[in-house]
Motif scaffolding. Structure first.
Motif, PDB file in Angstrom:
ATOM      1  N   SER A 139     -56.741  46.687  23.726  1.00  9.33           N
ATOM      2  CA  SER A 139     -56.868  45.261  24.048  1.00  9.33           C
ATOM      3  C   SER A 139     -57.651  45.058  25.333  1.00  9.33           C
ATOM      4  O   SER A 139     -58.510  44.168  25.424  1.00  9.33           O
ATOM      5  N   GLN A 193     -52.338  50.369  21.914  1.00 13.40           N
ATOM      6  CA  GLN A 193     -52.707  48.974  21.701  1.00 13.40           C
ATOM      7  C   GLN A 193     -53.064  48.292  23.013  1.00 13.40           C
ATOM      8  O   GLN A 193     -53.999  47.495  23.077  1.00 13.40           O
ATOM      9  N   ASN A 198     -61.184  45.673  24.678  1.00 15.01           N
ATOM     10  CA  ASN A 198     -61.731  44.805  23.628  1.00 15.01           C
ATOM     11  C   ASN A 198     -62.365  45.627  22.511  1.00 15.01           C
ATOM     12  O   ASN A 198     -63.476  45.346  22.040  1.00 15.01           O
TER      13      ASN A 198
END
Length: 332
Positions: free
Chosen positions: A31, A27, A34
């Motif tokens: 992130s 994750q 993006n």
């Protein structure tokens, strides 16, 4: 990523799969890029291939694994990112920005003398790191200065003053000072008064006994010169072999070295013929002296009613003398 060794993986996709097996790490990477975590899974499984820009960003988010990715990526022949330039940290702009020169000149004019050295060194170090290592593959830059002459009027050692780094270093070197001498790359460069590039670990041993750290694969050092006088040197260490081999990168490193002159007071320079560095003890033997630095400074300030910078300079000189004596005793 437990339960396996890095050498066991055969492809970059398998390596990525091992990394993103941890849901939190998966994750985090998604992130930063993006993108969806599902996209990372598809890259790892071979269902899709990242664009060149995506791959660049992936390498930036995983600096501690970049070297292994660099080894594995060329195995994927014919893919759109099989461009050797992708894996090179080429400097898009080979010159220091003019605006940064103005910033340094302003700092020199505006700051009080007691703050000028550290502040300007820090500005140059941070800018040089961003410029020389934009993808944060691993670079450490250190400013090393000559100790004042001792007995016989000769400069006998140099000392690490301030440094900055990108992972795996990413530390501030004010808390890790050390004395260096003729046994080091910095000492060799200061003794000779000219720059030296060591392209990879094995090369260094051909010229002088470099003591390499865990992550260091190549190095460059430039003397900080003013005419025929010298104040110290600028040292760079990289996690990549041959990092300092390209001439444009050497020229840029030299330009930042020249800019570092603005931080130094006139009294910090010594004639080249006055420099005759001795060998200094290895860092582990220096630690017992360095750990007492602050307490010795405080005692000297109270006893002699000195200002902090005066007391510090005297204590550094006292430690240097102790270390030189220690080295001489060890040599006999």
């Amino acid at each position: 990523m437990g339960g396996y060794t890095v050498s066991e993986v055969q492809t970059w996709r398998e390596f990525l799969g091992r990394i993103i097996h941890d849901p939190q790490e998966k994750q985090r990477i998604a992130s930063l890029l993006n993108i969806s975590p599902v996209t990372l899974t598809r890259w790892a499984s071979g269902e899709s291939t990242p664009r060149t820009q995506n791959l660049r960003q992936l390498l930036q988010t995983l600096p501690e694994h970049r070297a292994r990715f660099v080894e594995l990526l060329p195995e994927e022949v014919g893919k759109p990112f099989r461009d050797p330039n992708l894996l090179e940290e080429s400097t898009e702009n080979p010159e220091i920005p003019a605006l940064f020169y103005s910033r340094i000149v302003n700092a020199h004019c505006d700051l009080p003398a007691i703050l000028r050295f550290n502040a300007i060194c820090d500005l140059v170090l941070q800018q040089a790191l961003k410029h020389l290592d934009p993808h944060r593959i691993g670079l450490e830059l250190t400013v090393i200065t000559c100790m004042p002459p001792g007995e016989g009027g000769k400069v006998r050692s140099v000392r690490e003053i301030i440094g900055r780094g990108t992972p795996p270093w990413d530390r501030e070197l004010e808390h890790h000072t050390a004395f260096l001498g003729a046994e080091s790359l910095a000492g060799y460069v200061i003794n000779m008064g000219r720059a030296r590039v060591v392209t990879e670990r094995s090369e260094g041993f051909q010229f002088f006994p470099i003591v390499w750290g865990e992550h260091e694969q190549s190095a460059m050092a430039c003397p900080i010169l003013l005419g025929d006088t010298i104040a110290g040197c600028f040292l760079g260490l990289s996690t990549r072999p041959k990092f300092f081999l390209p001439e444009p990168r050497q020229a840029l490193f030299s330009a930042y070295t020249e800019l570092m002159n603005i931080a130094f007071q006139p009294g910090a320079y010594y004639p080249l013929q006055q420099v005759e560095l001795c060998q200094m003890p290895p860092y582990p033997l220096q630690q017992s002296y360095l750990t007492h630095f602050r307490s010795w400074v405080s005692q000297l300030m109270m006893r002699e009613r000195l200002r902090v910078n005066e007391a510090e300079q005297l204590v550094w000189q006292q430690i240097e003398q102790k270390l030189l004596q220690l080295q001489m005793q060890g040599a006999h």
